[in-house]
Design a protein around this motif. Structure first.
Motif, PDB file in Angstrom:
ATOM      1  N   LEU A  92       8.841   7.889  -0.740  1.00 53.44           N
ATOM      2  CA  LEU A  92       7.537   7.441  -0.246  1.00 53.44           C
ATOM      3  C   LEU A  92       6.672   8.617   0.225  1.00 53.44           C
ATOM      4  CD1 LEU A  92       8.799   4.367   1.846  1.00 53.44           C
ATOM      5  CD2 LEU A  92       8.439   4.533  -0.621  1.00 53.44           C
ATOM      6  N   LYS A  93       7.144   9.829  -0.030  1.00 46.34           N
ATOM      7  CA  LYS A  93       6.426  11.032   0.439  1.00 46.34           C
ATOM      8  C   LYS A  93       5.010  11.052  -0.138  1.00 46.34           C
ATOM      9  CE  LYS A  93       7.372  15.950   1.021  1.00 46.34           C
ATOM     10  NZ  LYS A  93       6.797  15.977   2.337  1.00 46.34           N
ATOM     11  N   GLY A  94       4.058  11.365   0.730  1.00 51.81           N
ATOM     12  CA  GLY A  94       2.664  11.448   0.274  1.00 51.81           C
ATOM     13  C   GLY A  94       1.933  10.109   0.386  1.00 51.81           C
ATOM     14  N   HIS A  95       2.633   9.073   0.823  1.00 50.67           N
ATOM     15  CA  HIS A  95       1.991   7.757   0.946  1.00 50.67           C
ATOM     16  C   HIS A  95       1.841   7.351   2.410  1.00 50.67           C
ATOM     17  CE1 HIS A  95       2.047   6.941  -3.350  1.00 50.67           C
ATOM     18  NE2 HIS A  95       3.208   7.594  -3.349  1.00 50.67           N
ATOM     19  N   THR A  96       0.792   6.556   2.662  1.00 53.12           N
ATOM     20  CA  THR A  96       0.563   6.036   4.015  1.00 53.12           C
ATOM     21  C   THR A  96       0.652   4.518   3.963  1.00 53.12           C
ATOM     22  OG1 THR A  96      -0.854   7.909   4.542  1.00 53.12           O
ATOM     23  CG2 THR A  96      -1.078   5.959   5.940  1.00 53.12           C
ATOM     24  N   THR A 134      12.712   3.086   8.643  1.00 52.18           N
ATOM     25  CA  THR A 134      13.257   3.252   7.285  1.00 52.18           C
ATOM     26  C   THR A 134      12.173   3.800   6.353  1.00 52.18           C
ATOM     27  OG1 THR A 134      14.724   1.391   7.679  1.00 52.18           O
ATOM     28  CG2 THR A 134      14.409   2.028   5.379  1.00 52.18           C
ATOM     29  N   LEU A 135      10.969   3.243   6.478  1.00 51.80           N
ATOM     30  CA  LEU A 135       9.866   3.703   5.618  1.00 51.80           C
ATOM     31  C   LEU A 135       9.509   5.155   5.958  1.00 51.80           C
ATOM     32  CD1 LEU A 135       7.687   0.460   5.828  1.00 51.80           C
ATOM     33  CD2 LEU A 135       9.142   1.163   3.913  1.00 51.80           C
ATOM     34  N   ALA A 136       9.519   5.458   7.255  1.00 55.63           N
ATOM     35  CA  ALA A 136       9.227   6.846   7.670  1.00 55.63           C
ATOM     36  C   ALA A 136      10.314   7.788   7.151  1.00 55.63           C
ATOM     37  CB  ALA A 136       9.109   6.922   9.190  1.00 55.63           C
ATOM     38  N   ALA A 137      11.569   7.317   7.144  1.00 55.65           N
ATOM     39  CA  ALA A 137      12.675   8.141   6.623  1.00 55.65           C
ATOM     40  C   ALA A 137      12.492   8.421   5.132  1.00 55.65           C
ATOM     41  CB  ALA A 137      14.011   7.449   6.874  1.00 55.65           C
ATOM     42  N   GLY A 138      11.783   7.504   4.453  1.00 57.16           N
ATOM     43  CA  GLY A 138      11.508   7.696   3.029  1.00 57.16           C
ATOM     44  C   GLY A 138      10.341   8.636   2.768  1.00 57.16           C
ATOM     45  N   GLY A 139       9.788   9.206   3.838  1.00 57.69           N
ATOM     46  CA  GLY A 139       8.732  10.208   3.673  1.00 57.69           C
ATOM     47  C   GLY A 139       7.322   9.675   3.899  1.00 57.69           C
ATOM     48  N   ALA A 140       7.205   8.366   4.207  1.00 57.90           N
ATOM     49  CA  ALA A 140       5.854   7.800   4.381  1.00 57.90           C
ATOM     50  C   ALA A 140       5.302   8.098   5.774  1.00 57.90           C
ATOM     51  CB  ALA A 140       5.904   6.288   4.178  1.00 57.90           C
ATOM     52  N   GLU A 141       3.966   8.159   5.852  1.00 62.77           N
ATOM     53  CA  GLU A 141       3.281   8.061   7.142  1.00 62.77           C
ATOM     54  C   GLU A 141       3.134   6.565   7.382  1.00 62.77           C
ATOM     55  OE1 GLU A 141       2.238  10.591   9.018  1.00 62.77           O
ATOM     56  OE2 GLU A 141       2.978  12.066   7.560  1.00 62.77           O
ATOM     57  N   VAL A 166       8.159  -1.780  -1.441  1.00 58.59           N
ATOM     58  CA  VAL A 166       7.228  -0.669  -1.208  1.00 58.59           C
ATOM     59  C   VAL A 166       7.524   0.450  -2.214  1.00 58.59           C
ATOM     60  CG1 VAL A 166       6.625   1.194   0.397  1.00 58.59           C
ATOM     61  CG2 VAL A 166       6.718  -1.157   1.214  1.00 58.59           C
ATOM     62  N   ARG A 167       8.804   0.738  -2.385  1.00 61.59           N
ATOM     63  CA  ARG A 167       9.178   1.766  -3.372  1.00 61.59           C
ATOM     64  C   ARG A 167       8.713   1.350  -4.772  1.00 61.59           C
ATOM     65  NH1 ARG A 167      14.786   5.114  -3.975  1.00 61.59           N
ATOM     66  NH2 ARG A 167      13.917   6.553  -5.476  1.00 61.59           N
ATOM     67  N   TYR A 168       8.873   0.073  -5.085  1.00 58.09           N
ATOM     68  CA  TYR A 168       8.450  -0.439  -6.394  1.00 58.09           C
ATOM     69  C   TYR A 168       6.935  -0.237  -6.577  1.00 58.09           C
ATOM     70  CZ  TYR A 168       7.999  -3.626 -10.350  1.00 58.09           C
ATOM     71  OH  TYR A 168       7.726  -4.162 -11.581  1.00 58.09           O
ATOM     72  N   LYS A 170      -6.131   5.087   6.811  1.00 56.99           N
ATOM     73  CA  LYS A 170      -6.343   5.120   5.351  1.00 56.99           C
ATOM     74  C   LYS A 170      -5.055   4.898   4.549  1.00 56.99           C
ATOM     75  CE  LYS A 170     -10.644   7.632   5.133  1.00 56.99           C
ATOM     76  NZ  LYS A 170     -10.978   7.734   6.541  1.00 56.99           N
ATOM     77  N   PRO A 171      -4.442   3.731   4.746  1.00 57.22           N
ATOM     78  CA  PRO A 171      -3.209   3.457   3.990  1.00 57.22           C
ATOM     79  C   PRO A 171      -3.479   3.309   2.501  1.00 57.22           C
ATOM     80  CG  PRO A 171      -3.970   1.476   5.135  1.00 57.22           C
ATOM     81  CD  PRO A 171      -4.845   2.604   5.588  1.00 57.22           C
ATOM     82  N   ASP A 172      -2.464   3.632   1.694  1.00 51.72           N
ATOM     83  CA  ASP A 172      -2.574   3.298   0.265  1.00 51.72           C
ATOM     84  C   ASP A 172      -1.627   2.152  -0.091  1.00 51.72           C
ATOM     85  OD1 ASP A 172      -0.300   4.844   0.474  1.00 51.72           O
ATOM     86  OD2 ASP A 172      -0.808   6.228  -1.142  1.00 51.72           O
ATOM     87  N   ILE A 173      -0.805   1.740   0.871  1.00 51.28           N
ATOM     88  CA  ILE A 173       0.055   0.563   0.699  1.00 51.28           C
ATOM     89  C   ILE A 173      -0.009  -0.219   2.017  1.00 51.28           C
ATOM     90  CG2 ILE A 173       2.459  -0.222   0.390  1.00 51.28           C
ATOM     91  CD1 ILE A 173       2.881   2.425  -1.213  1.00 51.28           C
ATOM     92  N   THR A 174      -0.044  -1.548   1.924  1.00 48.54           N
ATOM     93  CA  THR A 174      -0.035  -2.321   3.173  1.00 48.54           C
ATOM     94  C   THR A 174       1.124  -3.316   3.164  1.00 48.54           C
ATOM     95  OG1 THR A 174      -1.486  -4.117   2.408  1.00 48.54           O
ATOM     96  CG2 THR A 174      -2.558  -2.173   3.359  1.00 48.54           C
TER      97      THR A 174
END
Ligand code: ADE
Length: 413
Positions: free
Chosen positions: A38-42, A59-66, A358-360, A114-118
């Motif tokens: 999820l790196k590079g995604h918010t 868990t989402l933060a551990a995947g690299g997301a903000e 989210v990964r999908y 400014k999320p790109d996924i909600t």
């Protein structure tokens, strides 16, 4: 006695406890840590801010997301959990007991990231994006929705041609609704009612409005407590199911006269209205287990009442000229407003679906249309397999002959 102010330490302990009981999400977290998909995604979230949700956030933060989060119900936020998230530098704007203005300001604050996924539970974040924050729409790759009510709302948006990005209906995964909606709501609704009222359920008339998966769970657990269960429905097939599951089925106008407890799970407004309040017995207890606080007409009840007073934490007494009705948790989701939400083991599966969806979206979202999609079967089945594995349960495999038999059409009598 002055209530204790919330502390981040208490919140952290709650999160640790939940995490221990969410092994599937734990497996996904390990994989996320290794691969950072999820790196590079918010990710912007509006969910019930309590311990299990915090495990998903981490868990989402551990995947690299903000990740930025707020609540999806003014009464479900646990402030100690919100503090614990902030302590880990997760922007969390939720506050227990916020008013409507504050609620939407917090949603806006999530969107300011400014999320790109909600991720939504009830679709308020998506609705806000489409109604008031349209400038952010082009950046959204896709979204996930947690609950039946939200999915219903989003399908209505799709039908109107209003939906501007793809959404995955996480609610519709079998490993979500068959467990979370049924066993989760069944247990947590009674947990909320019982801990709040400290009253006996055995021998009481329990009226459950709605016999979807949530209603089925609530009825099943009422039955287990020894209640006489009555179901009200508008859907003839569900009404038949309820009858053949062994319950009494009748219109609310009849049930109103005999119920001791009323629990709404319809997802619709006005399941209990003025004409029902008028018929209820003195002492009847009313609780809502549906997403929005529209199922019991509280504003009408307030108008009918000579006085309203708080008689216990999360219990309001409405005095209708000598007859008293009791509303739990302000008519909001009783399992979260007056409890801790679903058990961790159940949210483990729901939130495993969220994390994998989210990964999908990261991997496939740009190729999807602006529609509501079901959860991919591979994700649903993987969650079931991981859950079985975590419970050390093995299952049989089909033989080659069985596989061939099941895929052919020539084997008959
Ligand atoms: N905890 C977090 N989200 C929840 C939900 N939708 N229902 C019950 N408990 C929850």
């Amino acid at each position: 006695m002055k209530s204790k102010s919330p502390s981040a330490e208490e919140g952290r302990l709650k999160i640790e406890w939940a995490k221990k009981h969410m092994p599937v999400l734990g497996r996904i977290r390990k994989q996320f840590e290794a691969e950072l998909p999820l790196k590079g995604h918010t990710i912007g979230m509006a969910l019930h801010v309590e311990a299990k949700t915090a495990v998903l956030v981490e868990t989402l933060a551990a995947g690299g997301a903000e990740v930025a989060i707020t609540g999806c119900n003014p009464l479900s936020t646990q402030d100690d959990v919100a503090l614990a998230l902030r302590q880990k530098d997760i922007p969390c704007y939720a506050k227990h007991g916020c008013n409507t203005g504050e609620y939407y300001r917090a949603i806006d604050a999530v969107l300011d990231n400014k999320p790109d996924i909600t991720i939504d539970d009830g679709a308020d974040l998506i609705f806000r994006l489409h109604a008031d924050r349209k400038e952010l729409l082009p950046d959204i790759i896709g979204a996930c929705e947690e609950t039946t009510t939200g999915v219903h709302r989003l399908k209505a948006m799709q039908a109107d041609g209003a939906l501007k990005f793809p959404v995955i209906a996480v609610n519709d995964a079998k490993t979500k609704f068959l467990f979370d909606n049924r066993y989760g709501t069944g247990q947590s609704t009674w947990d909320g009612i019982i801990r709040t009222t400290n009253l006996l359920v055995a021998g009481k008339n329990v009226v459950v409005a709605g016999y979807g998966w949530c209603g089925k769970g609530v009825a099943m657990r009422a039955d287990g407590h020894g209640a006489n269960v009555i179901i009200t429905e508008v859907d003839p097939i569900r009404a038949l199911e309820a009858k053949m599951d062994g319950y009494r089925v009748m219109p609310m106008i009849q049930a109103a006269k005999i119920g001791d407890f009323f629990i709404t799970t319809t997802g619709n407004r006005d399941a209990i209205i003025k004409e029902h309040f008028e018929l209820m017995k003195d002492g009847a207890i009313l609780a809502n287990a549906g997403h929005f606080n529209v199922e019991i007409d509280i504003s009408q009840l307030s108008k009918m009442a000579k006085s309203v007073r708080r008689v216990r934490a999360n219990i309001e007494e409405y005095d209708l000229d000598g007859k008293r009705l009791y509303v739990l948790g302000g008519g909001r989701l009783v399992n979260l407003a007056a409890g801790d939400g679903h058990p961790a083991e159940v949210m483990d599966m729901s939130f495993a679906n969220q994390a994998l969806c989210v990964r999908y979206i990261v991997e496939h979202g740009r190729g999807l249309q602006n529609k509501v999609y079901g959860v991919p079967k591979e994700i649903d089945e993987l969650v079931a397999l991981l859950k079985l594995e975590s419970m050390e349960i093995q299952i049989d495999q089909m033989s080659a002959e069985q596989r061939e038999y099941m895929s052919g059409w020539k084997h008959g009598t």
